[in-house]
Design an enzyme around this catalytic site. Structure first.
Site, PDB file in Angstrom:
ATOM      1  CG  HIS A 240      -0.533  -0.508   2.495  1.00 14.77           C
ATOM      2  ND1 HIS A 240       0.614  -0.058   3.117  1.00 14.77           N
ATOM      3  CD2 HIS A 240      -1.083  -1.416   3.341  1.00 14.77           C
ATOM      4  CE1 HIS A 240       0.737  -0.674   4.281  1.00 14.77           C
ATOM      5  NE2 HIS A 240      -0.271  -1.504   4.436  1.00 14.77           N
ATOM      6  CG  ASP A 313      -4.857  -2.578   3.186  1.00 16.23           C
ATOM      7  OD1 ASP A 313      -5.033  -3.572   3.914  1.00 16.23           O
ATOM      8  OD2 ASP A 313      -4.325  -1.525   3.604  1.00 16.23           O
TER       9      ASP A 313
HETATM   10  O1  DOR Z   1      -6.112   0.454   7.248  1.00 17.16           O
HETATM   11  C1  DOR Z   1      -5.597  -0.600   7.576  1.00 17.16           C
HETATM   12  N1  DOR Z   1      -6.318  -1.605   8.107  1.00 17.16           N
HETATM   13  N2  DOR Z   1      -4.266  -0.741   7.469  1.00 17.16           N
HETATM   14  C2  DOR Z   1      -3.606  -1.808   7.959  1.00 17.16           C
HETATM   15  O2  DOR Z   1      -2.424  -1.864   7.827  1.00 17.16           O
HETATM   16  C3  DOR Z   1      -4.343  -2.865   8.679  1.00 17.16           C
HETATM   17  C4  DOR Z   1      -5.755  -2.894   8.272  1.00 17.16           C
HETATM   18  C5  DOR Z   1      -6.619  -3.729   9.174  1.00 17.16           C
HETATM   19  O3  DOR Z   1      -6.260  -4.857   9.496  1.00 17.16           O
HETATM   20  O4  DOR Z   1      -7.719  -3.270   9.512  1.00 17.16           O
END
Ligand code: DOR
Length: 439
Positions: A240, A313
């Site tokens: 990301h 993500d």
């Molecule tokens: O926004 C995010 N959510 N970034 C991360 O690195 C982890 C992820 C999560 O697991 O919710």
């Protein structure tokens, strides 16, 4: 040619109009449409499925190299079943599941459990490919049993969600993963610099009175890790990427021959920090949405190959967790339902061409993580989707299959409706009689 069991007729494939012939789960042949005549009627065998794909775009099934499916441990946010269902309808044939489950995927028993759940929920796919933890409990202190995780079926290692600050430990992790022939997916963040910031640090965070995290929090660790990759000649995959500085560091390392790969999310390509203007917790994501200039740098980097691939993500959260003040909400956006349409809108708007789209969603992750993907060559897995580019759908909680309704697209009408999705020659999604998504 052996007898096809499925023929897709008159589909648009990167500027051509083609017929796709499938047999035994594999691509038999792709031919220009129109070779059919009275003397060569090309009748389909009796048991063959024929799909009239006139006006539909033919794409290989997408690969998501970065998704949080939340099982085991946080099934109220998502289960492997609901995540794979969203993936199937979102065009993904393969989903790589991150290790920050509870318990963390840092031992073979957890990997085995995830794979068993996927087999139960989705025996014909999408395919789940677990990512093993890099360090035990994602604590950043001790390496996870990486060989055991690789034997159990993990296809990469990552500490995603909890960056590894100990550079010596990170170096050892790279060396072990390289011995195992697998790649590390690197969550680049200096926690001291990020320091609990809930959005990008800049004039806007100041005006909103929200604590920011600077681009430097990401870029210093990108610098460290591309330098390690260059020194050791070991692959590193930067997860990301969110800012121009990181793009420039990755370009610098690639020019010197470092085996670095990188990904960008649809939300970082489409949105920017202004999504936080109304203190919308759905816009809280880590790394944060940054400036319009950063977004432009990411788009350019994806076009020119500095950034190799797209990844969602996908970070589903429950409504009650996001319906709180921004400071208290968890980071993340739900991505599997909307990624295809959001990124197809970039193709429709001329930001990306179709070849770059396919490279970013299919061939690049396939190559980086050694996954079999469909390049429409004879013998390739018949993993494909048919997208109606003229149709649109409106993003509502009901239209999303993920349990995570935390999207920045709520209420938006997006272009591109998936009409069919086949994996290994079998239908995962096909039109049903009655009302369907899209118009
Ligand atoms: O926004 C995010 N959510 N970034 C991360 O690195 C982890 C992820 C999560 O697991 O919710």
């Amino acid at each position: 040619m052996s007898a096809p069991d499925c023929i897709v007729r008159a589909a648009r494939l990167n500027g051509r109009v083609v017929d796709l012939y499938v047999a035994d789960g594999k691509v038999l042949e792709v031919r220009e449409t129109g070779g059919i005549s009275a003397t060569n009627p090309d009748p389909a065998p009796a048991a063959c499925t024929e799909i009239d794909a006139t006006g539909l775009v033919l794409l290989p099934s997408l690969v998501d190299a970065h998704a949080h499916l939340r099982e085991p441990g946080h099934e109220y946010k998502e289960t492997i079943a609901s995540g794979l269902d969203a993936a199937a309808h979102g065009g993904f044939g393969t989903v790589m599941a991150m290790a920050n489950t509870a318990p963390v995927n840092d031992e073979a028993a957890i990997t085995d459990f995830m794979l068993a759940q996927a087999r139960r929920a989705a025996p014909h796919g999408p395919r789940l490919r677990p990512i093993g933890a890099l360090t035990k409990g994602l604590q950043g202190r001790e390496l996870a049993p990486m060989a055991e995780l690789a034997r159990a079926g993990c296809v990469a290692f990552s500490n995603d969600g909890a960056p590894v600050t100990d550079s010596g430990l990170f170096r050892r992790a790279l060396e072990y993963s390289s011995d195992l022939g697998l790649r590390v997916i690197d969550h680049c963040e200096d926690p001291g610099l990020a320091d609990g910031g809930v959005m990008h640090e800049g004039a806007l965070s100041g005006r909103l009175g929200l604590k920011g995290q600077p681009s430097t929090a990401e870029a210093v660790q990108v610098a460290r890790d591309v330098l390690l990759s260059l020194q050791l000649r070991i692959p590193v995959h930067v997860a990301h990427v969110s800012c121009r500085e990181s793009v420039e560091l990755i370009a610098w390392a690639k020019q010197r021959g470092a085996p670095v790969t990188a990904e960008v999310t649809p939300h970082h390509l489409v949105f920017d920090e202004t999504a936080m203007r109304d203190y919308d917790a759905d816009a809280k994501v880590n790394p944060p949405l940054r400036t319009a200039d950063d977004r432009e740098a990411l788009r350019q980097a994806l076009r020119d190959g500095t950034i190799d691939m797209l990844a969602t993500d996908h970070a589903p959260h429950a409504a009650h967790e996001k319906e709180v003040p921004v400071d208290e909400a968890p980071f993340g956006v739900s991505g599997l339902d909307t990624a295809l349409s959001l990124t197809w809108s970039l193709v429709a708007d001329g930001v990306l061409d179709e070849a770059a789209f396919v490279r970013a969603w299919v061939s690049a992750p396939g190559a980086a993580f050694s996954l079999a993907v469909n390049a429409f060559k004879p013998g390739d897995p018949a993993d494909f989707l048919l997208l109606d580019p003229a149709a649109t759908w409106t993003v509502t909680p009901q239209a999303m299959r993920s349990k995570g309704k935390n999207t920045l697209c709520r209420g938006r009408t997006l272009p591109g409706v998936l009409r069919y999705h086949y994996l290994a020659g079998r239908p995962l999604v096909a039109p049903e009689p009655g009302p369907a998504r899209g118009r």
